[in-house]
Scaffold this motif. Structure first.
Motif, PDB file in Angstrom:
ATOM      1  N   VAL A  21      99.876  21.878 123.333  1.00  0.00           N
ATOM      2  CA  VAL A  21     100.733  22.351 122.276  1.00  0.00           C
ATOM      3  C   VAL A  21      99.985  21.827 120.815  1.00  0.00           C
ATOM      4  N   PRO A  22     100.425  22.525 119.937  1.00  0.00           N
ATOM      5  CA  PRO A  22      99.971  22.172 118.429  1.00  0.00           C
ATOM      6  C   PRO A  22     100.397  20.759 118.257  1.00  0.00           C
ATOM      7  N   ALA A  23      99.313  19.975 117.660  1.00  0.00           N
ATOM      8  CA  ALA A  23      99.475  18.569 117.473  1.00  0.00           C
ATOM      9  C   ALA A  23     100.843  18.190 116.959  1.00  0.00           C
ATOM     10  N   ALA A  24     101.119  18.996 115.864  1.00  0.00           N
ATOM     11  CA  ALA A  24     102.559  18.655 115.469  1.00  0.00           C
ATOM     12  C   ALA A  24     103.717  18.590 116.249  1.00  0.00           C
ATOM     13  N   GLU A  25     103.820  19.517 117.230  1.00  0.00           N
ATOM     14  CA  GLU A  25     104.698  19.320 118.347  1.00  0.00           C
ATOM     15  C   GLU A  25     105.033  17.878 118.970  1.00  0.00           C
ATOM     16  N   ALA A  26     103.879  17.008 118.833  1.00  0.00           N
ATOM     17  CA  ALA A  26     103.847  15.540 119.497  1.00  0.00           C
ATOM     18  C   ALA A  26     103.946  14.624 118.528  1.00  0.00           C
ATOM     19  N   PHE A  27     104.166  15.036 117.132  1.00  0.00           N
ATOM     20  CA  PHE A  27     104.025  13.979 116.041  1.00  0.00           C
ATOM     21  C   PHE A  27     105.360  13.199 116.310  1.00  0.00           C
ATOM     22  N   GLY A  28     105.134  11.698 116.107  1.00  0.00           N
ATOM     23  CA  GLY A  28     106.223  10.760 116.291  1.00  0.00           C
ATOM     24  C   GLY A  28     106.291  10.070 117.627  1.00  0.00           C
ATOM     25  N   THR A  29     105.315  10.658 118.610  1.00  0.00           N
ATOM     26  CA  THR A  29     105.500   9.857 119.999  1.00  0.00           C
ATOM     27  C   THR A  29     104.665   8.581 119.801  1.00  0.00           C
ATOM     28  N   LYS A  30     105.610   7.468 119.987  1.00  0.00           N
ATOM     29  CA  LYS A  30     105.124   6.263 120.055  1.00  0.00           C
ATOM     30  C   LYS A  30     103.859   5.839 120.846  1.00  0.00           C
ATOM     31  N   ILE A  31     102.781   5.382 120.665  1.00  0.00           N
ATOM     32  CA  ILE A  31     101.926   5.046 121.621  1.00  0.00           C
ATOM     33  C   ILE A  31     101.457   3.431 121.661  1.00  0.00           C
ATOM     34  N   ASP A  32     101.014   2.977 122.889  1.00  0.00           N
ATOM     35  CA  ASP A  32     100.357   1.751 123.056  1.00  0.00           C
ATOM     36  C   ASP A  32      99.096   1.525 123.205  1.00  0.00           C
ATOM     37  N   GLU A  33      98.385   2.560 123.235  1.00  0.00           N
ATOM     38  CA  GLU A  33      96.831   2.555 123.412  1.00  0.00           C
ATOM     39  C   GLU A  33      96.248   3.717 122.928  1.00  0.00           C
ATOM     40  N   ALA A  34      95.099   3.785 122.325  1.00  0.00           N
ATOM     41  CA  ALA A  34      94.302   4.777 121.976  1.00  0.00           C
ATOM     42  C   ALA A  34      92.794   4.596 122.437  1.00  0.00           C
ATOM     43  N   PHE A  35      92.183   5.683 122.903  1.00  0.00           N
ATOM     44  CA  PHE A  35      90.846   5.576 123.605  1.00  0.00           C
ATOM     45  C   PHE A  35      90.009   6.521 122.900  1.00  0.00           C
ATOM     46  N   LEU A  36      88.778   6.151 122.344  1.00  0.00           N
ATOM     47  CA  LEU A  36      87.703   6.944 121.613  1.00  0.00           C
ATOM     48  C   LEU A  36      86.525   6.625 122.497  1.00  0.00           C
ATOM     49  N   GLY A  37      86.271   7.723 123.425  1.00  0.00           N
ATOM     50  CA  GLY A  37      85.049   7.643 124.293  1.00  0.00           C
ATOM     51  C   GLY A  37      85.050   8.463 125.303  1.00  0.00           C
ATOM     52  N   SER A  38      84.352   8.358 126.237  1.00  0.00           N
ATOM     53  CA  SER A  38      84.146   9.189 127.610  1.00  0.00           C
ATOM     54  C   SER A  38      82.681  10.106 127.466  1.00  0.00           C
ATOM     55  N   CYS A  39      82.649  10.913 128.517  1.00  0.00           N
ATOM     56  CA  CYS A  39      81.548  11.993 128.539  1.00  0.00           C
ATOM     57  C   CYS A  39      81.756  13.306 127.578  1.00  0.00           C
ATOM     58  N   ASN A  40      83.093  13.264 127.152  1.00  0.00           N
ATOM     59  CA  ASN A  40      83.714  14.228 126.504  1.00  0.00           C
ATOM     60  C   ASN A  40      83.524  13.856 125.170  1.00  0.00           C
ATOM     61  N   ASN A  41      83.885  12.567 124.557  1.00  0.00           N
ATOM     62  CA  ASN A  41      84.125  12.288 123.157  1.00  0.00           C
ATOM     63  C   ASN A  41      83.486  11.068 122.634  1.00  0.00           C
ATOM     64  N   GLY A  42      82.511  10.649 123.346  1.00  0.00           N
ATOM     65  CA  GLY A  42      82.086   9.350 122.900  1.00  0.00           C
ATOM     66  C   GLY A  42      80.658   9.372 122.367  1.00  0.00           C
ATOM     67  N   ARG A  43      80.258  10.322 121.719  1.00  0.00           N
ATOM     68  CA  ARG A  43      79.043  10.619 121.140  1.00  0.00           C
ATOM     69  C   ARG A  43      79.064  10.099 119.601  1.00  0.00           C
ATOM     70  N   LEU A  44      77.869   9.993 118.822  1.00  0.00           N
ATOM     71  CA  LEU A  44      77.568   9.435 117.720  1.00  0.00           C
ATOM     72  C   LEU A  44      78.438  10.193 116.684  1.00  0.00           C
ATOM     73  N   GLU A  45      78.628  11.562 116.782  1.00  0.00           N
ATOM     74  CA  GLU A  45      79.586  12.303 115.793  1.00  0.00           C
ATOM     75  C   GLU A  45      81.056  12.156 115.942  1.00  0.00           C
ATOM     76  N   ASP A  46      81.449  11.898 117.151  1.00  0.00           N
ATOM     77  CA  ASP A  46      82.744  11.297 117.213  1.00  0.00           C
ATOM     78  C   ASP A  46      82.917  10.012 116.749  1.00  0.00           C
ATOM     79  N   LEU A  47      82.151   9.238 116.897  1.00  0.00           N
ATOM     80  CA  LEU A  47      82.167   7.760 116.455  1.00  0.00           C
ATOM     81  C   LEU A  47      82.416   7.902 114.950  1.00  0.00           C
ATOM     82  N   ARG A  48      81.515   8.810 114.293  1.00  0.00           N
ATOM     83  CA  ARG A  48      81.326   8.872 112.787  1.00  0.00           C
ATOM     84  C   ARG A  48      82.847   9.407 112.329  1.00  0.00           C
ATOM     85  N   VAL A  49      83.439  10.595 113.063  1.00  0.00           N
ATOM     86  CA  VAL A  49      84.519  10.673 112.645  1.00  0.00           C
ATOM     87  C   VAL A  49      85.764   9.772 112.664  1.00  0.00           C
ATOM     88  N   GLY A  50      85.925   9.117 113.601  1.00  0.00           N
ATOM     89  CA  GLY A  50      86.763   8.028 113.875  1.00  0.00           C
ATOM     90  C   GLY A  50      86.611   6.948 112.819  1.00  0.00           C
TER      91      GLY A  50
END
Length: 416
Positions: free
Chosen positions: A279-308
């Motif tokens: 869904v568009p991210a806006a449709e999930a806005f407000g959903t409370k989270i307990d944990e966030a993960f930035l990594g993996s073979c999909n999005n753990g590269r240097l460019e992703d870390l720079r964005v974060g």
């Protein structure tokens, strides 16, 4: 009738002039990758079920410990030791503590034109360099390891013609989740997903790996991108040469062709419990989270870390959120360290981990409990993927994950 990239790679590996969708060929493998998820099972079959065990060409094997690093139990320690000892005994190229298998393969081994079996479903990531990578089970892996060959049914190809450029604040992760949502989790079953067009040239290698890596979540047998200057510059930087460079012929036959205008892509969230539940991210806005993960073979590269890090700099992680940051490889970790990115994460209250599969694998680090919510740059959001079967996993880009870690609920960076 011409051939697609997938058909040309298989024809080369089979030693034939032509290969068409639906044909079955015996092919010679260029490389064989396996990780600690299943390698111990392959070793058991090798030692117990073969009358004359042998390895056809040990130089083609790459074994990587990445799923549970460091070990989380005596059982895991035993499987790692079995893998480590066998690799040492047979002089198999072996990595431990170096990072996630697909990132290691891209950094050190994959070349355009190769046909690669990997004992992991996201082996299709290698298509970012124009290689036919596909995941196989232990039995197929063992046969290929012993004989150097396998049989392969030539897949049909879905072609994705990319035009334009991704808008500011929108990422390759948003693009591939959009595509998966459009064609569905079964939309590319046993097909090759081929990416081409002028829009492809605007994408970095990190973008391309992210896209190809997730194609299996649409059921794809493999993913392939045309090799251009961006890919060749990356390959040259790694000190490697292409095996062969293929493009689809103008009269090649495709099962379907999709035109994707990159400028129309918007931030996306994949809701539990399926990757195509987008869904568009806006449709999930407000959903409370307990944990966030930035990594993996999909999005753990240097460019992703720079964005974060850019989003997080000068801010703090929400005190009710655990934010795990896990570089995909040792090299990425070291580069991020030199750039000061890891300092930004740690000063903001994130937890920086050693390179490994981590939360994406859901059995080692950052396991979530009953009714907890995780927003992740991992590869899957199936029920129980990151811990308790009654937990919830949302998938999003590095930017959306980081912004959500700051706010404590799903949001996008432009709203902070």
């Amino acid at each position: 009738m011409g051939m697609t990239i997938a058909e040309k790679i298989i024809a080369r590996a089979a030693g034939v002039e032509t290969a068409k969708a639906g044909d079955i060929h015996t092919v010679e493998l260029d490389r064989l990758m396996s990780n600690d998820g299943t390698t111990h099972l392959t070793i058991d079959m090798y030692n117990q079920d073969l009358k004359h065990p042998q390895i056809k060409d040990v130089s083609k094997l790459v074994w990587i410990v990445d799923h549970n690093v460091p070990c989380d139990s005596p059982k895991t320690a035993a499987t790692h030791k079995k893998m480590r000892d066998f690799a040492r005994e047979h002089n198999i190229t072996f990595y431990e503590g170096e990072g996630v298998c697909h990132q290691i393969m891209m950094e050190n081994h994959v070349c355009p034109g190769e046909l690669i079996f990997g004992a992991d479903s996201h082996t299709c990531a290698y298509g970012a360099l124009g290689a036919f990578g596909t995941g196989v089970g232990c039995t197929d892996y063992l046969y290929a390891m012993v004989t150097g060959t396998s049989w392969l049914l030539v897949p049909e190809t879905l072609r994705f013609r990319l035009t334009g450029k991704l808008p500011e604040g929108v990422y390759a992760r948003d693009l591939i989740l959009t595509i998966i949502g459009r064609i569905g989790a079964n939309g590319a079953n046993y097909k090759a997903m081929e990416f081409t067009g002028e829009g492809l040239h605007t994408l970095t290698m990190s973008d391309r790996i992210s896209i190809c890596n997730l194609c299996v979540e649409a059921g794809a047998k493999t993913a392939l991108m045309e090799v251009d200057d961006v890919a060749m510059e990356y390959l040259k930087a790694q000190g490697r040469e292409p095996k062969a460079i293929f493009t689809s012929d103008e009269d090649a036959e495709f099962a379907a062709v999709y035109d994707i205008e990159l400028s129309e892509i918007r931030p996306i969230v994949a809701k539990p419990h399926f990757v195509d539940n987008v869904v568009p991210a806006a449709e999930a806005f407000g959903t409370k989270i307990d944990e966030a993960f930035l990594g993996s073979c999909n999005n753990g590269r240097l460019e992703d870390l720079r964005v974060g890090a850019e989003i997080l700099k000068g801010r703090k992680v929400n005190p009710e959120v655990r934010f795990l940051v896990v570089p995909a490889s040792r090299k990425i970790y070291q580069d991020a360290l030199e750039e000061g990115l890891l300092d930004i994460f740690m000063e903001a209250g994130a937890i920086v981990m050693n390179p490994n599969c981590s939360v994406c694998w859901g059995s080692c680090q950052g396991v979530i409990g009953e009714n907890e919510v995780l927003i992740s740059t991992g590869t899957r959001n199936f029920k129980g993927r990151a811990g308790h079967r009654d937990s919830f996993v949302y998938l999003a880009s590095a930017a959306t994950v980081t912004a959500s870690a700051i706010k404590g609920e799903i949001t996008t960076a432009d709203l902070l």
